[in-house]
Design a protein around this motif. Sequence first.
Motif, PDB file in Angstrom:
ATOM      1  N   ILE A 253       0.835  -1.205   0.000  1.00 25.38           N
ATOM      2  CA  ILE A 253       0.000   0.000   0.000  1.00 25.38           C
ATOM      3  C   ILE A 253       0.867   1.251   0.000  1.00 25.38           C
ATOM      4  O   ILE A 253       0.514   2.271  -0.605  1.00 25.38           O
ATOM      5  CB  ILE A 253      -0.942  -0.010   1.223  1.00 25.38           C
ATOM      6  N   GLU A 254       2.012   1.180   0.684  1.00 26.06           N
ATOM      7  CA  GLU A 254       2.941   2.313   0.654  1.00 26.06           C
ATOM      8  C   GLU A 254       3.346   2.618  -0.789  1.00 26.06           C
ATOM      9  O   GLU A 254       3.410   3.783  -1.195  1.00 26.06           O
ATOM     10  CB  GLU A 254       4.181   1.990   1.485  1.00 26.06           C
ATOM     11  N   LYS A 255       3.595   1.570  -1.563  1.00 23.15           N
ATOM     12  CA  LYS A 255       3.995   1.740  -2.955  1.00 23.15           C
ATOM     13  C   LYS A 255       2.824   2.199  -3.820  1.00 23.15           C
ATOM     14  O   LYS A 255       2.974   3.047  -4.698  1.00 23.15           O
ATOM     15  CB  LYS A 255       4.556   0.420  -3.492  1.00 23.15           C
ATOM     16  N   ASN A 256       1.644   1.637  -3.572  1.00 24.13           N
ATOM     17  CA  ASN A 256       0.456   1.982  -4.356  1.00 24.13           C
ATOM     18  C   ASN A 256      -0.745   2.086  -3.420  1.00 24.13           C
ATOM     19  O   ASN A 256      -1.427   1.096  -3.162  1.00 24.13           O
ATOM     20  CB  ASN A 256       0.196   0.930  -5.434  1.00 24.13           C
ATOM     21  N   PRO A 257      -1.030   3.288  -2.887  1.00 28.76           N
ATOM     22  CA  PRO A 257      -2.091   3.473  -1.887  1.00 28.76           C
ATOM     23  C   PRO A 257      -3.489   3.108  -2.373  1.00 28.76           C
ATOM     24  O   PRO A 257      -4.381   2.877  -1.548  1.00 28.76           O
ATOM     25  CB  PRO A 257      -2.007   4.974  -1.564  1.00 28.76           C
ATOM     26  N   ASN A 258      -3.694   3.052  -3.673  1.00 26.39           N
ATOM     27  CA  ASN A 258      -5.038   2.801  -4.193  1.00 26.39           C
ATOM     28  C   ASN A 258      -5.278   1.343  -4.584  1.00 26.39           C
ATOM     29  O   ASN A 258      -6.263   1.032  -5.253  1.00 26.39           O
ATOM     30  CB  ASN A 258      -5.315   3.711  -5.392  1.00 26.39           C
ATOM     31  N   LEU A 259      -4.396   0.454  -4.168  1.00 28.73           N
ATOM     32  CA  LEU A 259      -4.620  -0.966  -4.434  1.00 28.73           C
ATOM     33  C   LEU A 259      -5.890  -1.436  -3.732  1.00 28.73           C
ATOM     34  O   LEU A 259      -6.097  -1.175  -2.546  1.00 28.73           O
ATOM     35  CB  LEU A 259      -3.438  -1.798  -3.929  1.00 28.73           C
ATOM     36  N   LYS A 260      -6.735  -2.132  -4.463  1.00 27.71           N
ATOM     37  CA  LYS A 260      -7.934  -2.716  -3.871  1.00 27.71           C
ATOM     38  C   LYS A 260      -7.582  -4.048  -3.223  1.00 27.71           C
ATOM     39  O   LYS A 260      -6.571  -4.672  -3.550  1.00 27.71           O
ATOM     40  CB  LYS A 260      -9.006  -2.912  -4.939  1.00 27.71           C
ATOM     41  N   SER A 261      -8.434  -4.492  -2.324  1.00 25.25           N
ATOM     42  CA  SER A 261      -8.182  -5.751  -1.630  1.00 25.25           C
ATOM     43  C   SER A 261      -8.044  -6.909  -2.610  1.00 25.25           C
ATOM     44  O   SER A 261      -7.167  -7.767  -2.457  1.00 25.25           O
ATOM     45  CB  SER A 261      -9.314  -6.049  -0.641  1.00 25.25           C
ATOM     46  N   SER A 262      -8.898  -6.935  -3.626  1.00 25.99           N
ATOM     47  CA  SER A 262      -8.840  -8.020  -4.611  1.00 25.99           C
ATOM     48  C   SER A 262      -7.512  -8.011  -5.359  1.00 25.99           C
ATOM     49  O   SER A 262      -6.958  -9.066  -5.686  1.00 25.99           O
ATOM     50  CB  SER A 262     -10.003  -7.900  -5.598  1.00 25.99           C
ATOM     51  N   GLU A 263      -6.977  -6.811  -5.622  1.00 24.88           N
ATOM     52  CA  GLU A 263      -5.694  -6.699  -6.317  1.00 24.88           C
ATOM     53  C   GLU A 263      -4.549  -7.151  -5.417  1.00 24.88           C
ATOM     54  O   GLU A 263      -3.631  -7.852  -5.866  1.00 24.88           O
ATOM     55  CB  GLU A 263      -5.478  -5.252  -6.770  1.00 24.88           C
ATOM     56  N   VAL A 264      -4.605  -6.747  -4.155  1.00 26.75           N
ATOM     57  CA  VAL A 264      -3.587  -7.174  -3.193  1.00 26.75           C
ATOM     58  C   VAL A 264      -3.558  -8.691  -3.104  1.00 26.75           C
ATOM     59  O   VAL A 264      -2.499  -9.328  -3.128  1.00 26.75           O
ATOM     60  CB  VAL A 264      -3.866  -6.564  -1.805  1.00 26.75           C
ATOM     61  N   LYS A 265      -4.739  -9.263  -3.028  1.00 33.12           N
ATOM     62  CA  LYS A 265      -4.852 -10.713  -2.886  1.00 33.12           C
ATOM     63  C   LYS A 265      -4.298 -11.441  -4.108  1.00 33.12           C
ATOM     64  O   LYS A 265      -3.580 -12.444  -3.981  1.00 33.12           O
ATOM     65  CB  LYS A 265      -6.320 -11.083  -2.663  1.00 33.12           C
ATOM     66  N   GLU A 266      -4.596 -10.949  -5.288  1.00 33.94           N
ATOM     67  CA  GLU A 266      -4.107 -11.587  -6.509  1.00 33.94           C
ATOM     68  C   GLU A 266      -2.590 -11.504  -6.613  1.00 33.94           C
ATOM     69  O   GLU A 266      -1.933 -12.451  -7.042  1.00 33.94           O
ATOM     70  CB  GLU A 266      -4.765 -10.947  -7.735  1.00 33.94           C
ATOM     71  N   ILE A 267      -2.020 -10.370  -6.214  1.00 35.22           N
ATOM     72  CA  ILE A 267      -0.562 -10.225  -6.251  1.00 35.22           C
ATOM     73  C   ILE A 267       0.091 -11.205  -5.280  1.00 35.22           C
ATOM     74  O   ILE A 267       1.086 -11.863  -5.605  1.00 35.22           O
ATOM     75  CB  ILE A 267      -0.152  -8.779  -5.910  1.00 35.22           C
TER      76      ILE A 267
END
Length: 512
Positions: free
Chosen positions: A390-404
């Motif tokens: 999130i520090e790198k990309n504050p607008n990441l959605k939960s679904s995106e975080v999970k996929e990464i």
Amino acid sequence: MNSLKCRILFFLVFSFFISQGQDKYWVFFKERDLSQSQPVSDKTYKNRENLGIKTYQESDFGPFQDQVKVFSDVGLKVQNTSRWFNAVSVYLSDDEKIKAQSFPFVKEIRKINNYQYLATNSTPKNEDGIYLSYALHQINAGVFLEKGWLGEGVDIGVIDGGFFGANEDESIQHLFENKQIKETKDFFSPPKNDFYREKKSEGEIHGTMVTTAIAGFNPQKKQLFGVGLKSNFYLARTESSQKEARIEEDNWIAAIEWLDSLGVRLANSSLGYATGFTNPAESYKPEQMDGKTSLIGQGARMAVKEKGMILVVSAGNEGENKVWGGIVSTPGDVEEVISVGANNSNGLKMAYSSKGVENVDFIKPDLTVYSEFGTSLAAPIVTGIVALMIEKNPNLKSSEVKEILKFSGNLSSTPNNFVGYGFPDCSKIIAYLEKKDLISKKTETRKANKNIVIKTTQNEGIAIFHKKDDKNVISQELVQALGGRLEIKKNENVKQTTLILKDRIIEILWKN
């Protein structure tokens, strides 16, 4: 005197003469008070706007206060109020429950009747002479230090059973010295003394250890326990950490709503709710671990899907509980949350770590991380990683975080219900966020009848999962190649077998 006031007066007089046991209930209201002043912070609205989700949500508005006040007027103390579920929790006797059901504004009354298991309260394992804890070493977390990513400015909520001694723990002293502990709140039992001095059992240090696993650094031993060193923290105590405590799931819901109202998007919960000790009749049933049944699961799902939060939870320590079936506890059963189990140094599931339910169409746990001391200390490792993302990309959605996270797992192409997508590789996470070329471990598919020989030069042990289908594991084992050859035999009822080698993954499809 109108009929409502008559009922209240009768209820008050009647309750005065009633002396019997009370149970805790959720009381759901028919209507919401949409005229309430701003129910959440400007920061919360800004987060939602940045994520592209609805800023104005009716579930932010709770019940009418004059209706809630009815309960205190008749001598009943409201424990918690949930805006999301338009409900309050309150202790009621059988007769009080009947009378409460007669109130015209009450929609439903539901008993809170489950029990809690907490993971053991041991401290993270120290490796003499190693800068990173083994959990961080396994997931290649050192690459974050090289990048200088430390989670600066990212808000993290920790929902747990107690934070005894946190302000004196040398591994997280920097959080206090740098004023990174922004707020604390005790939903279980507001202490008369200091938030960090409430100790009714040894388990009250559980939240302290979880926070250490997110952002801990021991300056004396030069050892890193968690990577979110510069994150901000909001600490919520929702449980008594005694092992056979009655679940206070309404406290958990109140805490997650509190975090959302403050604009805190990322939260760690190393509490799991499953089966109990004292009164098994009041415990959850295994078939209820479907990600939809429990109210706490519904709250977790709402936090992610509607409020835009990112919720990391422990999968549970029921792996050896045969009566329970060894499956995940709630809210770790919720599809939308990031459920984290525990693996050993070879990537196999720790015996105690809960496995995923078989009859759902998604994988649980999502990931595993090395932990000898419960999944409670595996989840916060992932929470720290998410803070850096999130520090790198504050607008990441939960679904995106999970996929990464899933993509970075060592079993990204062949997940199973023992270890999910495996343990993450932080170098892959960085590559993804920096939009660099990604190299995934090669996956080979082989077909065989009763046995197959695999050629390999790998000297270390090889982790193997034997499965009844493409995701559900029957057994796991660690094997050793002899003379560059590894012979695998088909076990009874096994349809597929996964071999995890350093340079590739081999998926064996057994013929009938």
